[in-house]
Design a protein around this motif. Sequence first.
Motif, PDB file in Angstrom:
ATOM      1  N   MET A 197       0.839  -1.202   0.000  1.00  0.00           N
ATOM      2  CA  MET A 197       0.000   0.000   0.000  1.00  0.00           C
ATOM      3  C   MET A 197       0.872   1.249   0.000  1.00  0.00           C
ATOM      4  O   MET A 197       0.520   2.268  -0.599  1.00  0.00           O
ATOM      5  CB  MET A 197      -0.888  -0.001   1.229  1.00  0.00           C
ATOM      6  CG  MET A 197      -1.814   1.176   1.321  1.00  0.00           C
ATOM      7  SD  MET A 197      -3.035   0.948   2.614  1.00  0.00           S
ATOM      8  CE  MET A 197      -2.242   1.725   3.994  1.00  0.00           C
ATOM      9  N   LEU A 198       2.015   1.154   0.667  1.00  0.00           N
ATOM     10  CA  LEU A 198       2.917   2.302   0.696  1.00  0.00           C
ATOM     11  C   LEU A 198       3.730   2.405  -0.588  1.00  0.00           C
ATOM     12  O   LEU A 198       4.233   3.469  -0.926  1.00  0.00           O
ATOM     13  CB  LEU A 198       3.874   2.187   1.891  1.00  0.00           C
ATOM     14  CG  LEU A 198       3.260   2.140   3.279  1.00  0.00           C
ATOM     15  CD1 LEU A 198       4.262   2.560   4.333  1.00  0.00           C
ATOM     16  CD2 LEU A 198       2.047   3.045   3.348  1.00  0.00           C
ATOM     17  N   ALA A 199       3.870   1.311  -1.297  1.00  0.00           N
ATOM     18  CA  ALA A 199       4.740   1.297  -2.474  1.00  0.00           C
ATOM     19  C   ALA A 199       3.981   1.500  -3.782  1.00  0.00           C
ATOM     20  O   ALA A 199       4.505   2.115  -4.703  1.00  0.00           O
ATOM     21  CB  ALA A 199       5.510  -0.029  -2.528  1.00  0.00           C
ATOM     22  N   VAL A 200       2.768   1.001  -3.852  1.00  0.00           N
ATOM     23  CA  VAL A 200       2.040   1.030  -5.119  1.00  0.00           C
ATOM     24  C   VAL A 200       0.989   2.128  -5.103  1.00  0.00           C
ATOM     25  O   VAL A 200       0.111   2.132  -4.238  1.00  0.00           O
ATOM     26  CB  VAL A 200       1.341  -0.330  -5.357  1.00  0.00           C
ATOM     27  CG1 VAL A 200       0.627  -0.322  -6.682  1.00  0.00           C
ATOM     28  CG2 VAL A 200       2.345  -1.464  -5.274  1.00  0.00           C
ATOM     29  N   PRO A 201       1.060   3.050  -6.040  1.00  0.00           N
ATOM     30  CA  PRO A 201       0.051   4.114  -6.088  1.00  0.00           C
ATOM     31  C   PRO A 201      -1.340   3.563  -6.368  1.00  0.00           C
ATOM     32  O   PRO A 201      -1.492   2.555  -7.058  1.00  0.00           O
ATOM     33  CB  PRO A 201       0.533   5.018  -7.222  1.00  0.00           C
ATOM     34  CG  PRO A 201       1.579   4.271  -7.951  1.00  0.00           C
ATOM     35  CD  PRO A 201       2.104   3.228  -7.047  1.00  0.00           C
ATOM     36  N   LEU A 202      -2.300   4.239  -5.828  1.00  0.00           N
ATOM     37  CA  LEU A 202      -3.701   3.804  -5.922  1.00  0.00           C
ATOM     38  C   LEU A 202      -4.071   3.207  -7.274  1.00  0.00           C
ATOM     39  O   LEU A 202      -4.584   2.089  -7.356  1.00  0.00           O
ATOM     40  CB  LEU A 202      -4.613   5.000  -5.617  1.00  0.00           C
ATOM     41  CG  LEU A 202      -6.114   4.738  -5.684  1.00  0.00           C
ATOM     42  CD1 LEU A 202      -6.538   3.873  -4.530  1.00  0.00           C
ATOM     43  CD2 LEU A 202      -6.893   6.039  -5.699  1.00  0.00           C
ATOM     44  N   ALA A 203      -3.789   3.959  -8.321  1.00  0.00           N
ATOM     45  CA  ALA A 203      -4.280   3.556  -9.629  1.00  0.00           C
ATOM     46  C   ALA A 203      -3.635   2.267 -10.142  1.00  0.00           C
ATOM     47  O   ALA A 203      -4.144   1.635 -11.061  1.00  0.00           O
ATOM     48  CB  ALA A 203      -4.052   4.671 -10.644  1.00  0.00           C
ATOM     49  N   ARG A 204      -2.530   1.875  -9.538  1.00  0.00           N
ATOM     50  CA  ARG A 204      -1.842   0.674 -10.018  1.00  0.00           C
ATOM     51  C   ARG A 204      -2.110  -0.544  -9.137  1.00  0.00           C
ATOM     52  O   ARG A 204      -1.494  -1.590  -9.316  1.00  0.00           O
ATOM     53  CB  ARG A 204      -0.329   0.912 -10.040  1.00  0.00           C
ATOM     54  CG  ARG A 204       0.129   1.968 -11.014  1.00  0.00           C
ATOM     55  CD  ARG A 204       1.576   1.759 -11.406  1.00  0.00           C
ATOM     56  NE  ARG A 204       2.048   2.817 -12.281  1.00  0.00           N
ATOM     57  CZ  ARG A 204       1.689   2.947 -13.564  1.00  0.00           C
ATOM     58  NH1 ARG A 204       0.863   2.064 -14.107  1.00  0.00           N
ATOM     59  NH2 ARG A 204       2.165   3.941 -14.291  1.00  0.00           N
ATOM     60  N   ARG A 205      -2.981  -0.394  -8.177  1.00  0.00           N
ATOM     61  CA  ARG A 205      -3.230  -1.534  -7.292  1.00  0.00           C
ATOM     62  C   ARG A 205      -4.048  -2.602  -7.995  1.00  0.00           C
ATOM     63  O   ARG A 205      -4.753  -2.309  -8.958  1.00  0.00           O
ATOM     64  CB  ARG A 205      -3.962  -1.045  -6.034  1.00  0.00           C
ATOM     65  CG  ARG A 205      -3.124  -0.020  -5.303  1.00  0.00           C
ATOM     66  CD  ARG A 205      -3.513   0.207  -3.878  1.00  0.00           C
ATOM     67  NE  ARG A 205      -2.724   1.321  -3.353  1.00  0.00           N
ATOM     68  CZ  ARG A 205      -3.165   2.256  -2.532  1.00  0.00           C
ATOM     69  NH1 ARG A 205      -4.407   2.207  -2.081  1.00  0.00           N
ATOM     70  NH2 ARG A 205      -2.378   3.223  -2.123  1.00  0.00           N
TER      71      ARG A 205
ATOM     72  N   LEU B 108      -6.877  -5.062  -9.147  1.00  0.00           N
ATOM     73  CA  LEU B 108      -8.291  -4.730  -9.320  1.00  0.00           C
ATOM     74  C   LEU B 108      -9.120  -5.122  -8.102  1.00  0.00           C
ATOM     75  O   LEU B 108     -10.008  -4.373  -7.668  1.00  0.00           O
ATOM     76  CB  LEU B 108      -8.825  -5.422 -10.579  1.00  0.00           C
ATOM     77  CG  LEU B 108     -10.249  -5.064 -10.960  1.00  0.00           C
ATOM     78  CD1 LEU B 108     -10.395  -3.567 -11.124  1.00  0.00           C
ATOM     79  CD2 LEU B 108     -10.681  -5.789 -12.226  1.00  0.00           C
TER      80      LEU B 108
ATOM     81  N   LEU C  28      -8.932  -2.486  -5.560  1.00  0.00           N
ATOM     82  CA  LEU C  28      -9.717  -1.310  -5.930  1.00  0.00           C
ATOM     83  C   LEU C  28     -11.209  -1.566  -5.743  1.00  0.00           C
ATOM     84  O   LEU C  28     -11.948  -0.685  -5.302  1.00  0.00           O
ATOM     85  CB  LEU C  28      -9.421  -0.931  -7.384  1.00  0.00           C
ATOM     86  CG  LEU C  28      -7.969  -0.520  -7.631  1.00  0.00           C
ATOM     87  CD1 LEU C  28      -7.751  -0.165  -9.094  1.00  0.00           C
ATOM     88  CD2 LEU C  28      -7.582   0.647  -6.731  1.00  0.00           C
ATOM     89  N   ARG C  29     -11.631  -2.777  -6.075  1.00  0.00           N
ATOM     90  CA  ARG C  29     -13.050  -3.113  -5.865  1.00  0.00           C
ATOM     91  C   ARG C  29     -13.407  -2.996  -4.389  1.00  0.00           C
ATOM     92  O   ARG C  29     -14.488  -2.538  -4.020  1.00  0.00           O
ATOM     93  CB  ARG C  29     -13.344  -4.528  -6.366  1.00  0.00           C
ATOM     94  CG  ARG C  29     -13.685  -4.597  -7.836  1.00  0.00           C
ATOM     95  CD  ARG C  29     -14.361  -5.918  -8.181  1.00  0.00           C
ATOM     96  NE  ARG C  29     -13.533  -7.055  -7.800  1.00  0.00           N
ATOM     97  CZ  ARG C  29     -12.783  -7.739  -8.637  1.00  0.00           C
ATOM     98  NH1 ARG C  29     -12.745  -7.419  -9.923  1.00  0.00           N
ATOM     99  NH2 ARG C  29     -12.064  -8.756  -8.217  1.00  0.00           N
TER     100      ARG C  29
ATOM    101  N   HIS D 153     -11.969  -1.034  -2.173  1.00  0.00           N
ATOM    102  CA  HIS D 153     -12.075   0.395  -1.906  1.00  0.00           C
ATOM    103  C   HIS D 153     -13.425   0.923  -2.374  1.00  0.00           C
ATOM    104  O   HIS D 153     -14.105   1.657  -1.657  1.00  0.00           O
ATOM    105  CB  HIS D 153     -10.958   1.149  -2.635  1.00  0.00           C
ATOM    106  CG  HIS D 153      -9.594   0.909  -2.057  1.00  0.00           C
ATOM    107  ND1 HIS D 153      -8.448   1.185  -2.734  1.00  0.00           N
ATOM    108  CD2 HIS D 153      -9.193   0.405  -0.875  1.00  0.00           C
ATOM    109  CE1 HIS D 153      -7.398   0.879  -1.991  1.00  0.00           C
ATOM    110  NE2 HIS D 153      -7.833   0.392  -0.859  1.00  0.00           N
ATOM    111  N   GLU D 154     -13.784   0.531  -3.559  1.00  0.00           N
ATOM    112  CA  GLU D 154     -15.054   1.004  -4.129  1.00  0.00           C
ATOM    113  C   GLU D 154     -16.232   0.622  -3.238  1.00  0.00           C
ATOM    114  O   GLU D 154     -17.137   1.427  -3.009  1.00  0.00           O
ATOM    115  CB  GLU D 154     -15.242   0.407  -5.530  1.00  0.00           C
ATOM    116  CG  GLU D 154     -16.554   0.736  -6.209  1.00  0.00           C
ATOM    117  CD  GLU D 154     -16.534   2.098  -6.899  1.00  0.00           C
ATOM    118  OE1 GLU D 154     -15.445   2.703  -6.983  1.00  0.00           O
ATOM    119  OE2 GLU D 154     -17.606   2.542  -7.348  1.00  0.00           O
TER     120      GLU D 154
ATOM    121  N   LEU E 259     -16.281   2.826  -0.119  1.00  0.00           N
ATOM    122  CA  LEU E 259     -16.646   4.180  -0.497  1.00  0.00           C
ATOM    123  C   LEU E 259     -18.128   4.284  -0.815  1.00  0.00           C
ATOM    124  O   LEU E 259     -18.793   5.256  -0.429  1.00  0.00           O
ATOM    125  CB  LEU E 259     -15.822   4.566  -1.723  1.00  0.00           C
ATOM    126  CG  LEU E 259     -15.353   5.990  -1.837  1.00  0.00           C
ATOM    127  CD1 LEU E 259     -14.802   6.474  -0.511  1.00  0.00           C
ATOM    128  CD2 LEU E 259     -14.277   6.069  -2.909  1.00  0.00           C
TER     129      LEU E 259
END
Lengths: 263, 263
Positions: free
Chosen positions: A142-150, A152, A155-156, A158-159, A162
Motif C-alpha cells: 500500500m505504501l509502495a504502489v500508487p492507488l491507480a496501479r493496485r 483490481l 480497488l473493488r 475500496h469502491e 466508499l
Amino acid sequence: MAKEQRKPRRKGEGAGAAPARRASDRGRYGRLSRERMLASALELVDREGLSALSMRRLGAELDVEAMALYRYAASKDALLDGLVEAVHLQLEERLAAGPGSTPGTASVEAPAWRTELHRLARATYETCLAHPQVVPLLSTRMLAVPLARRPLAVLRHHERVLTLLQDAGLDATRSAATFRAFTGWVLGYVSVELQAMVDNPEEPDPSFRLGLHNMPHQELPRLREAATTLAERGGPEGLAAGLDALLDRFTRVEAERAHRPDS
Amino acid sequence: MAKEQRKPRRKGEGAGAAPARRASDRGRYGRLSRERMLASALELVDREGLSALSMRRLGAELDVEAMALYRYAASKDALLDGLVEAVHLQLEERLAAGPGSTPGTASVEAPAWRTELHRLARATYETCLAHPQVVPLLSTRMLAVPLARRPLAVLRHHERVLTLLQDAGLDATRSAATFRAFTGWVLGYVSVELQAMVDNPEEPDPSFRLGLHNMPHQELPRLREAATTLAERGGPEGLAAGLDALLDRFTRVEAERAHRPDS
DNA sequence: AGTTGTATATATACGTCGTAAACGTACAGC
DNA sequence: GCTGTACGTTTACGACGTATATATACAACT
C-alpha cells in the motif's frame, strides 16, 4: 537439428519407454497459469513465510524453471502484488459466502451501511488471520504502489467501502476522512493482533514463553507485568468496538470539533 | 612486515608524501560506531529508500568494507531493528523537546493522561512523516520480532503508553485493550496517511497525477470520483479525532457493550 | 503431409546480495 | 619491546532477481 532426438536428459518418456515422466507432462505446454502460480505462492508463503518466496523456489514448487514465472508476473514485485490480489479475492469469496446485508432488516440502532461496514471489516480480519504471513504485504505494498496501479480486487474493495459511505449520505470530504479511518483502523488493528509476542514457543510458562526474563527489569515494570495480558488478542469484538467508535465520530454531521488536546 | 610501509594501495598519505589519505584516517581504528552506522543508514534510507540499503552500500557510505558493519549489527535484520530503534530515539527527542504535560494544567474536559496520549500519538505521527521510508519497517518488524526482543527504545515507548493508561485507573484487561487500540490506530493512521497515491509526479492535473485514466472506468465510478479527495491527508487533526473516539470507547467503565452489528 | 508462427518453458549468464571464515593491522597494557 | 584484543579487510560461497537467447509444442494454414 533433427526433431526426434528430443533431449534425452530430463527423464523423458519417449514413445513408450520407461524413464517415468510425470503424467500429463507430455510437452510442457499449459502447465502454468497465473492462478496456479498465485495459489502456489500463497500456499508457500502461508507454509514457510514471506522470506521463503523466491522465483527459483516458487518455480521448483511448480516443477518449472524460475524464468517461466515471468510470463505471468512481470517482476517479483508484481508477484507480490499478485499475492495481495489473491488475498483480496479470498476476501470477496468470504463476503459472498456470508449472509449479505439483507436490506430492510436494519435494526433500530444500526443502518444497513453501518452493519455492512462491520461485515467488511470482520471479513478482512478473518481473511488476514487465515494468512498472517501475507499481512506485512498489505501495508508494505500500500505504501509502495500508487492507488491507480493496485490490483483490481483491491480497488473493488475500496469502491465497496466508499459506496457504503456515500450511500450513508456523507459528502466527499467526510466520506474520504471516514474511508481513511476505516482503512487505517482495520489495517492497524490486524497488525497489532498479529504482532509477534511469543519468543519461545515450547515453553509452558506464559512469562517464559514471552521471554520476559531477558527484558530489562527495572526500566520496564509495567510492560513486564502487563505483557501476558497484552499477548491476548482483542478478537473481532475489539475490532468492532473501535470501528463503532470511529464511525460515530467520523460520520457525525457537526462542523468543527473544538478540542485542542495539545497544550 | 615493517610498519612504515603501511599499505601503499588505498590512496595513503604516508609521512608527508602525496597520495592524499583522508584526514584522521591514520590507521582505521575507531572510525565506526553503532551510532554512526545507524545515522548513516537512516540518512541513506530517507534519501534513496529501503531498497537502497544493503550492507555493501552502507559500507561504502561510511568508507568501510561491508563486513565491518557486522561488528555493530549481528545481521541485516538486526540493522533494520536498529533503524526502528533510531526512529524511536528521535521520537523520544521530539517528546523531550515538546512542552511536556505540565501536570496540574489539565483542562476541565481532558485529564492529563489523555492529553499526554495525544502528545505521544502526535509526536509519533510527526516522526513518521519525517521518515516515511522507514514506516514499512515499523509494521514489518513488529510482526517479525517478538515483544521481548524489540529495541529498548521501542519497549520504553510501550512502557510510557501503558503507564499512562494504568495511571488513568484502567485495570489490566482494559488497559491492554486500550493499548492495542492506541498502537493499532496510530500505526494504521500513519500508514494510510503515507500510502502511495501519486502515479505521475510531474503531471499538473490532479486526475492525471493520480493516474486515474488507466483505472477501469465503469467498474469503479465512486473511487474514481473520490480519488482526488482521498489523496488529501487527514493531518494530525484526523489522528486526534480518531484517537479521542477510541479512547472514549475503550476506557469506558461499563461492563459489556451490547451491540451485535453482524445480523 | 509440411511449413510457419506463436505461446510456452528452458538455458545460460551477469551483477548483487547476505554473510562465514580467515586474515591483517592498530592500539592498550605489560 | 612483546602480547593480547579490538577493529577492519579479504576472500569466497551460495542464493537471489532478471536480461537475453534458445529450444520446444501446439495451431493454423497451405
